[in-house]
Write an enzyme that holds these catalytic residues in place. Structure first.
Site, PDB file in Angstrom:
ATOM      1  N   HIS A 137       0.432   5.693  -9.252  1.00 62.31           N
ATOM      2  CA  HIS A 137       0.140   7.263  -8.971  1.00 62.31           C
ATOM      3  C   HIS A 137       1.346   7.894  -9.047  1.00 62.31           C
ATOM      4  O   HIS A 137       2.733   7.400  -8.517  1.00 62.31           O
ATOM      5  CB  HIS A 137      -0.528   7.388  -7.439  1.00 62.31           C
ATOM      6  CG  HIS A 137       0.245   7.037  -6.367  1.00 62.31           C
ATOM      7  ND1 HIS A 137      -0.224   6.302  -5.284  1.00 62.31           N
ATOM      8  CD2 HIS A 137       1.442   7.241  -5.950  1.00 62.31           C
ATOM      9  CE1 HIS A 137       0.779   6.300  -4.407  1.00 62.31           C
ATOM     10  NE2 HIS A 137       1.780   6.627  -4.769  1.00 62.31           N
ATOM     11  N   GLU A 142      -4.362   9.218  -7.340  1.00 65.43           N
ATOM     12  CA  GLU A 142      -4.689   7.784  -7.695  1.00 65.43           C
ATOM     13  C   GLU A 142      -5.159   7.378  -9.184  1.00 65.43           C
ATOM     14  O   GLU A 142      -5.579   8.351  -9.903  1.00 65.43           O
ATOM     15  CB  GLU A 142      -5.398   7.296  -6.454  1.00 65.43           C
ATOM     16  CG  GLU A 142      -4.601   7.583  -5.203  1.00 65.43           C
ATOM     17  CD  GLU A 142      -3.777   6.494  -4.921  1.00 65.43           C
ATOM     18  OE1 GLU A 142      -2.942   6.053  -5.741  1.00 65.43           O
ATOM     19  OE2 GLU A 142      -3.822   6.066  -3.768  1.00 65.43           O
TER      20      GLU A 142
HETATM   21  P1  PGA Z   1       7.771   5.105  -2.048  1.00 60.73           P
HETATM   22  O1  PGA Z   1       6.294   5.703  -2.606  1.00 60.73           O
HETATM   23  O2  PGA Z   1       8.787   6.206  -2.730  1.00 60.73           O
HETATM   24  O3  PGA Z   1       7.684   5.094  -0.330  1.00 60.73           O
HETATM   25  O4  PGA Z   1       7.878   3.748  -2.498  1.00 60.73           O
HETATM   26  C1  PGA Z   1       6.230   6.492  -4.022  1.00 60.73           C
HETATM   27  C2  PGA Z   1       5.046   6.888  -3.949  1.00 60.73           C
HETATM   28  O5  PGA Z   1       3.952   6.713  -3.486  1.00 60.73           O
HETATM   29  O6  PGA Z   1       4.911   7.938  -5.108  1.00 60.73           O
END
Ligand code: PGA
Length: 259
Positions: A137, A142
């Protein structure tokens, strides 16, 4: 195609992107930044106060990518709180110029439309910082999200809820719904800067950059954009088939090309 820059450390990636953002703001004080949350942009946000020293940021505008639905904006893990704590305050931005989608009001669909209108009224996003989820995503779009989607409510996958559980006291506290800029919204930003660090992101980054264009991997939407900079560490680059070519291109890049 996207430019892919493989850096030795997260801090090196953060410094590179922060320096570019600082030169953008120095040249254009009303720059509109698209702001990501989560762990990924933290090295950029840590490097920005130093990079911005002496530059007027009072007119910089910002739009967060997404917000949880139903979480009090005062909750420490609401993205309103995170953006205030990690971006607005340390950088000294003007709070009223930095917006986050409204996930707590009585009419979220209307608020999502108003968010789109506010981005358009600001003249669009100049530079959009993006992370990528382990499920591919971007924003909270999603798998299955339309490439034409606009700001709207999305249901999180269980994988994303598990990934984000570290921010909450209990895994059940992670909201099920978010309001997120759509892929169509994100693709309208003038420059996308996609960051990824760590081995857990390697397969998502490879699928997004080198796999087929598919709603199955929402991050693959960046292949449609004419100006994308991808900054990854060695671990996140591990599954990239053309890593040697990206290194070669970056080593031989003329200074005038910029980011
Ligand atoms: P994160 O999440 O930077 O906390 O790994 C990335 C995202 O979900 O886009």
């Amino acid at each position: 195609m996207a430019e892919v820059i493989i850096t030795p450390t997260r801090d090196a990636a953060g410094a590179l992107v922060a320096d570019h953002i600082a030169s953008l703001i120095a040249a254009q004080p009303e720059t509109v930044l698209g702001l990501a949350t989560g762990s990924t942009p933290e090295p950029v946000y840590r490097a920005l106060p130093g990079a911005l020293a002496g530059i007027d940021v009072s007119r910089v505008r910002g739009f967060a990518l997404d917000e949880y639905v139903g979480l009090d904006p005062a909750h420490p893990e609401s993205y309103r709180s995170v953006i205030t704590r990690e971006v607005v305050e340390p950088l000294g931005l003007t709070p009223a110029l930095v917006r986050v989608p409204d996930g707590a009001g009585p009419d979220i669909a209307r608020a999502a439309d108003a968010y789109e209108e506010a981005i358009a009224a600001a003249g669009g996003v100049d530079l959009q910082i993006l992370g990528i989820g382990t499920d591919g995503h971007i924003g909270f779009n999603e798998p299955g999200s339309s490439f034409a989607s606009r700001t709207r409510v999305k249901t999180l996958t269980e994988q994303t809820r598990a990934d984000n559980a570290r921010f909450f006291a209990h895994p059940d506290d992670v909201p099920h719904h978010t309001v997120t800029q759509g892929l169509g919204t994100i693709l309208e930003a003038r420059h996308l800067v996609l960051l990824a660090f760590g081995a857990a992101k390697a397969s998502a980054i490879a699928a997004a950059l080198e796999g087929p264009l598919t709603a199955r991997v929402p991050g693959s939407a960046v292949q449609l954009h004419p100006h994308v900079t991808v900054v990854v560490d060695e671990e996140a680059a591990a599954d990239l088939e053309f890593a040697d070519y990206y290194r070669f291109a970056y080593r031989n890049k003329p200074d005038w090309q910029g980011l």
